[in-house]
Design a protein around this motif. Structure first.
Motif: not given
Length: 291
Positions: A216-230
């Motif tokens: 929708e925004l015309g950007r290459n947005i990605r999701f990066e999972p992080v460890p629970p503690d972080l």
């Protein structure tokens, strides 16, 4: 009571909305306003230009005042423990309105214990309400599309959204939850159940949601999972209460993947549930506005 009499009663009484400043509650208030309905709110502080009782759901005196003349209550329980709801349940039992409780589709009705504290409190609230209240409708909601509003700060500084990963679910538009709730309140629906499961039309991961926002925004947005503690440290740094952070982290780690998709939104509202892509389009400015 005949169905026609029940519908007439539903159209006439005052409706109490709790959680009226939240993502779902404010949509319920907006939908009711279009119907010309008398709405009362229970708020922690006085709201200008609204019929508002100051107090919270653990304050019996405020509850008693808020329930005077009320025929229907839209109930959102905000705490991570159902035990403090006992006075609320007692007041609802005495006033005997129709209660519409917003719950979770993640509840496993066959399990002795639920997957995480958030789902457990919903299951406990349902059990309490059912044990004391006959006029009850439960709306079990899937993951709200509006949860992605929490990503806006990260998206203003880059194209990566980092956070705890969560199993895919049929993400649902909060406007659909509100429209379904109002349909039940006003007695418009002929699809009679005591429990509805409200979902979106497709199963999405967090990565899918990030991608759709980027499209929708015309950007290459990605999701990066992080460890629970972080993830926990990050949320605590943001100022979120520790009990809530612990519950969210536990939910991300233990809530199972869902394959549930229902047509309950369409049956209640007369139109298909919105897609997440449509939600993003309609809320585009929220992700592009610079504070």
């Amino acid at each position: 009571m005949h169905d026609s009499t029940r519908r007439d009663a539903a159209r006439s009484g005052t409706i109490l909305v709790t959680g009226a400043t939240g993502n779902v509650g404010r949509e319920v208030v907006a939908h009711l306003a279009t119907q010309g309905r008398s709405v009362r709110r229970l708020d922690r502080r006085q709201v200008p230009d609204a019929e508002s009782v100051v107090g919270d759901l653990t304050d019996p005196t405020a509850l008693r005042a808020a329930l005077v003349g009320v025929d229907t209550v839209f109930l959102i329980w905000p705490l991570l423990d159902a035990a403090p709801a006992q006075p609320l349940i007692a007041e609802l039992g005495a006033a005997a309105p129709h209660v519409i409780y917003l719950s979770s589709t993640a509840i496993d009705d066959d399990a002795d214990h639920q997957s995480d504290p958030i789902v457990q409190v919903h299951a406990d609230m349902e059990a309490l309400l059912r044990s004391r209240h006959r006029r009850l409708t439960v709306l079990r909601s899937d993951t709200l599309a509006s949860n992605t509003r929490g990503w806006r700060t990260q998206l203003r500084s880059g194209d990566v959204v980092a956070g705890p990963d969560i199993a895919r679910t049929a993400v649902v538009d909060e406007r659909d939850i509100a429209a379904a709730a109002v349909s039940v309140m006003l007695g418009h629906n002929e699809f009679a159940r005591d429990t509805y499961s409200l979902t979106g039309p497709e199963l999405l991961t967090r990565a899918d949601q990030a991608h759709l926002i980027g499209t929708e925004l015309g950007r290459n947005i990605r999701f990066e999972p992080v460890p629970p503690d972080l993830a926990r440290d990050h949320m605590l740094t943001e100022g979120r209460p520790k009990p809530l952070v612990d519950a969210l982290i536990t939910a991300s780690a233990h809530r199972p993947e869902s394959t549930l998709i229902t047509d309950h939104v369409e049956r209640l509202t007369g139109r298909p549930a919105h897609t997440f892509a449509q939600w993003v389009t309609d809320h585009r400015s929220e992700f592009t506005h610079q504070p």
